[in-house]
Design a protein around this motif. Structure first.
Motif, PDB file in Angstrom:
ATOM      1  N   ASP A 182       0.753  -1.145  -0.082  1.00 15.71           N
ATOM      2  CA  ASP A 182      -0.140  -0.018   0.030  1.00 15.71           C
ATOM      3  C   ASP A 182       0.962   1.136  -0.012  1.00 15.71           C
ATOM      4  O   ASP A 182       0.751   2.147  -0.594  1.00 15.71           O
ATOM      5  N   ARG A 183       1.939   1.307   0.927  1.00 15.68           N
ATOM      6  CA  ARG A 183       2.705   2.430   1.033  1.00 15.68           C
ATOM      7  C   ARG A 183       3.477   2.762  -0.443  1.00 15.68           C
ATOM      8  O   ARG A 183       3.623   3.921  -0.716  1.00 15.68           O
ATOM      9  N   ALA A 184       3.741   1.666  -1.186  1.00 16.93           N
ATOM     10  CA  ALA A 184       4.338   1.603  -2.470  1.00 16.93           C
ATOM     11  C   ALA A 184       3.567   2.216  -3.421  1.00 16.93           C
ATOM     12  O   ALA A 184       3.908   2.255  -4.525  1.00 16.93           O
ATOM     13  N   GLY A 185       2.243   2.120  -3.300  1.00 16.64           N
ATOM     14  CA  GLY A 185       1.366   2.859  -4.310  1.00 16.64           C
ATOM     15  C   GLY A 185       0.562   1.662  -5.131  1.00 16.64           C
ATOM     16  O   GLY A 185       0.185   1.902  -6.041  1.00 16.64           O
ATOM     17  N   VAL A 186       0.905   0.299  -4.680  1.00 20.00           N
ATOM     18  CA  VAL A 186       0.424  -0.856  -5.236  1.00 20.00           C
ATOM     19  C   VAL A 186      -1.189  -0.952  -4.926  1.00 20.00           C
ATOM     20  O   VAL A 186      -1.449  -0.921  -3.931  1.00 20.00           O
ATOM     21  N   LYS A 187      -2.015  -1.029  -5.900  1.00 15.25           N
ATOM     22  CA  LYS A 187      -3.406  -0.934  -5.792  1.00 15.25           C
ATOM     23  C   LYS A 187      -4.144  -2.143  -5.903  1.00 15.25           C
ATOM     24  O   LYS A 187      -5.174  -2.442  -5.437  1.00 15.25           O
ATOM     25  N   SER A 188      -3.228  -3.159  -6.485  1.00 12.94           N
ATOM     26  CA  SER A 188      -3.944  -4.729  -6.741  1.00 12.94           C
ATOM     27  C   SER A 188      -3.020  -5.750  -6.566  1.00 12.94           C
ATOM     28  O   SER A 188      -1.740  -5.460  -7.219  1.00 12.94           O
ATOM     29  N   TYR A 189      -3.031  -6.559  -5.579  1.00 13.39           N
ATOM     30  CA  TYR A 189      -2.199  -7.685  -5.409  1.00 13.39           C
ATOM     31  C   TYR A 189      -2.737  -8.579  -4.393  1.00 13.39           C
ATOM     32  O   TYR A 189      -4.034  -8.501  -4.010  1.00 13.39           O
ATOM     33  N   LEU A 190      -1.889  -9.856  -4.510  1.00 13.54           N
ATOM     34  CA  LEU A 190      -2.535 -10.722  -3.684  1.00 13.54           C
ATOM     35  C   LEU A 190      -1.104 -11.214  -2.923  1.00 13.54           C
ATOM     36  O   LEU A 190      -0.136 -11.635  -3.458  1.00 13.54           O
ATOM     37  N   VAL A 191      -1.358 -11.106  -1.505  1.00 16.84           N
ATOM     38  CA  VAL A 191      -0.102 -11.477  -0.694  1.00 16.84           C
ATOM     39  C   VAL A 191      -0.186 -13.123  -0.028  1.00 16.84           C
ATOM     40  O   VAL A 191      -1.384 -13.194   0.493  1.00 16.84           O
ATOM     41  N   GLU A 192       0.743 -13.710   0.118  1.00 21.90           N
ATOM     42  CA  GLU A 192       0.668 -15.028   0.584  1.00 21.90           C
ATOM     43  C   GLU A 192       1.876 -15.421   1.452  1.00 21.90           C
ATOM     44  O   GLU A 192       3.020 -15.041   1.017  1.00 21.90           O
ATOM     45  N   VAL A 193       1.729 -15.706   2.738  1.00 21.30           N
ATOM     46  CA  VAL A 193       2.714 -16.006   3.848  1.00 21.30           C
ATOM     47  C   VAL A 193       2.479 -17.565   4.513  1.00 21.30           C
ATOM     48  O   VAL A 193       1.368 -17.749   4.892  1.00 21.30           O
ATOM     49  N   GLY A 194       2.923 -18.616   3.959  1.00 17.55           N
ATOM     50  CA  GLY A 194       2.738 -19.993   4.356  1.00 17.55           C
ATOM     51  C   GLY A 194       1.266 -20.315   4.341  1.00 17.55           C
ATOM     52  O   GLY A 194       0.680 -20.855   5.312  1.00 17.55           O
ATOM     53  N   GLY A 195       0.866 -19.970   3.186  1.00 14.96           N
ATOM     54  CA  GLY A 195      -0.838 -20.314   3.055  1.00 14.96           C
ATOM     55  C   GLY A 195      -1.707 -19.475   3.348  1.00 14.96           C
ATOM     56  O   GLY A 195      -3.081 -19.581   3.258  1.00 14.96           O
ATOM     57  N   GLU A 196      -1.442 -18.374   4.249  1.00  9.95           N
ATOM     58  CA  GLU A 196      -2.280 -17.300   4.694  1.00  9.95           C
ATOM     59  C   GLU A 196      -2.202 -16.243   3.570  1.00  9.95           C
ATOM     60  O   GLU A 196      -1.228 -15.957   3.193  1.00  9.95           O
ATOM     61  N   LEU A 197      -3.500 -15.613   3.240  1.00 11.81           N
ATOM     62  CA  LEU A 197      -3.408 -14.657   2.172  1.00 11.81           C
ATOM     63  C   LEU A 197      -4.304 -13.521   2.441  1.00 11.81           C
ATOM     64  O   LEU A 197      -5.335 -13.570   3.351  1.00 11.81           O
ATOM     65  N   ARG A 198      -4.045 -12.221   1.924  1.00 12.53           N
ATOM     66  CA  ARG A 198      -4.690 -11.140   1.752  1.00 12.53           C
ATOM     67  C   ARG A 198      -4.736 -10.579   0.279  1.00 12.53           C
ATOM     68  O   ARG A 198      -3.635 -10.436  -0.438  1.00 12.53           O
ATOM     69  N   GLY A 199      -5.893 -10.080  -0.156  1.00 15.76           N
ATOM     70  CA  GLY A 199      -5.669  -9.742  -1.384  1.00 15.76           C
ATOM     71  C   GLY A 199      -6.705  -8.325  -1.621  1.00 15.76           C
ATOM     72  O   GLY A 199      -7.670  -8.051  -0.794  1.00 15.76           O
ATOM     73  N   THR A 200      -6.573  -7.471  -2.645  1.00 14.47           N
ATOM     74  CA  THR A 200      -7.157  -6.500  -2.904  1.00 14.47           C
ATOM     75  C   THR A 200      -7.217  -6.120  -4.302  1.00 14.47           C
ATOM     76  O   THR A 200      -6.099  -6.323  -4.988  1.00 14.47           O
TER      77      THR A 200
END
Length: 330
Positions: A182-200
Motif C-alpha cells: 500500500d505504501r508503495a502505491g500498489v493498488k491490486s495485489y495478492l499476498v501469501e505467507v505460508g498459506g495465509e493470504l490477503r488480496g485487494t
C-alpha cells in the motif's frame, strides 16, 4: 463445479489501467512468502521485493521465539515483577490476542510459550515423546492470558509467564506485507505467507484474485471452494500442518489451553475469512480448539465467516458458518 464465495461489496474493485501481473517472493517465518501484483513495466521489482521482505523481517525480529533479542524472548526472560517495553507492532498483536482470548473464553491463549516448548513446537530441544502429566500441570498453572498486565507500552512479567504469538503473528505478517505494498502505491495485489493470504483490487482483465481455500491432505472428493479475495484475508489452522507421532498417536501443534496438551477435538481444519489476516489467523486457532459444534455456534454468534472440517463416522464433514454461507448464497 467449484463452490464459489463472493463477499458483499459496496462497489466492485477498480479495474487496473495498464500494467501486468508480476510475481516475486522470498522466505520468512520458516516458510515462504509470495506476492502477485498488477504493476507497470517500469516498476523496480527488486526494490519492491526488498520492501516487503523488510516488513516481514521486522515481524520476525520482534515476535519470534527463535530470536533471542525479540520482544517476546525479552519478556519471557524477564524476572518476576519486571516490566518489558514492547514495540508498537508487538503491542498491536498482543492487544488483538487478548481480545480474541477474552471473546473465546481462553480457547485462544497467547501465554502458552512454556507448553509450546514442552511439546516440541518451539525452539527448545525435544525428546520426541509426550511430556509427563505432572510437568504439564506445573506449567499450565503458570499460564493464563488473564495474568497479562499492560501499562502503556510495558508488559508486566508476573512470574513464569511465557508468550507464544505463533497463532497470530503470521497473519500479522501478511497484513504488514500488504501495508508495505500500500505504501508503495500498489493498488491490486495478492499476498501469501505460508498459506495465509490477503488480496485487494482486480487483475487487468477485471477478474478478482480467485483463491482456492485450503483442504486437508486427507480430503478426497468433495467440493473445491474458491473465494474472490478483494479487501479480504484468509487463514487456515489444521492439525496436519505441524505434528509428531508417538506410539501410534498423532500430537498436533494446536494446544488446548484447558488441558495444556494438543487438542483432541475431531476438528481437522478451520478456515476463517476476515478483513485482516491477523484476526483470521487468531480466530482459526481458537475455533480449532473449541470442537466443531461449539466452533460453529461461536462463529454464528460472532459473525465469523468460517469453514470447519471435522472427522465423523463417515469421513470428513464440512460445516459453513452463516456468514460464510451468505457469501455462497450471494
Amino acid at each position: 463445479m467449484p463452490r464459489v464465495l463472493v463477499p458483499a461489496l459496496t462497489a466492485p474493485p477498480a479495474r487496473p489501467v495498464g500494467g501486468s501481473v508480476r510475481a516475486f517472493g522470498g522466505a520468512t517465518m520458516g516458510t515462504t512468502w509470495s506476492v502477485k501484483a498488477v504493476l507497470p513495466a517500469t516498476t523496480d521489482l527488486p526494490a519492491l521485493e526488498a520492501m516487503v521482505q523488510r516488513a516481514l523481517d521486522a515481524v520476525v525480529a520482534r515476535m519470534s521465539p527463535w530470536e533471542p533479542g525479540s520482544d517476546l524472548c525479552r519478556y519471557n526472560r524477564a524476572a518476576p515483577g519486571g516490566w518489558t517495553s514492547l514495540s508498537a507492532a508487538t503491542l498491536t498483536v498482543l492487544r488483538r490476542a487478548i481480545e480474541v482470548a477474552s471473546a473465546s473464553h481462553g480457547a485462544f491463549d497467547p501465554t502458552l510459550g512454556a507448553l509450546t516448548d514442552l511439546w516440541g513446537f518451539g525452539p527448545a530441544p525435544f525428546s520426541g515423546q509426550p511430556p509427563a502429566a505432572e510437568t504439564i500441570v506445573s506449567l499450565r498453572e503458570a499460564d493464563g492470558w488473564k495474568r497479562l498486565v499492560l501499562d502503556g507500552d510495558a508488559l508486566l512479567q508476573p512470574g513464569g509467564l511465557a508468550l507464544d504469538l505463533n497463532g497470530i503473528a503470521k497473519g500479522f505478517g501478511v497484513d504488514q506485507a500488504a501495508l508495505a505494498l500500500d505504501r508503495a502505491g500498489v493498488k491490486s495485489y495478492l499476498v501469501e505467507v505460508g498459506g495465509e493470504l490477503r488480496g485487494t483490487g482486480a487483475k487487468p482483465d477485471g477478474q478478482p484474485w480467485w483463491v482456492e481455500l485450503e483442504r486437508p491432505p486427507t480430503a478426497s472428493g468433495g467440493e473445491i471452494t474458491v473465494v474472490a479475495l478483494h479487501d479480504l484475508a484468509v487463514a487456515t489452522s489444521g492439525d496436519y500442518r505441524r505434528f509428531f507421532d508417538h506410539d501410534g498417536q498423532r500430537y498436533a501443534h494446536t494446544l488446548d489451553p484447558a488441558t495444556g496438551a494438543p487438542s483432541t477435538s475431531p476438528t481437522v481444519s478451520v478456515t476463517v475469512l476476515a478483513k485482516d489476516c491477523m484476526s483470521a489467523d487468531a480466530w482459526a486457532t481458537a475455533l480449532m480448539v473449541m470442537g466443531p459444534d461449539a466452533a460453529l455456534a461461536f462463529a454464528a454468534e460472532h459473525g465469523l465467516a468460517a469453514l470447519i472440517v471435522s472427522r465423523s463416522a463417515v469421513g470428513l464433514e464440512e460445516r459453513l458458518s452463516p456468514a460464510l454461507q451468505a457469501m455462497l448464497d450471494g
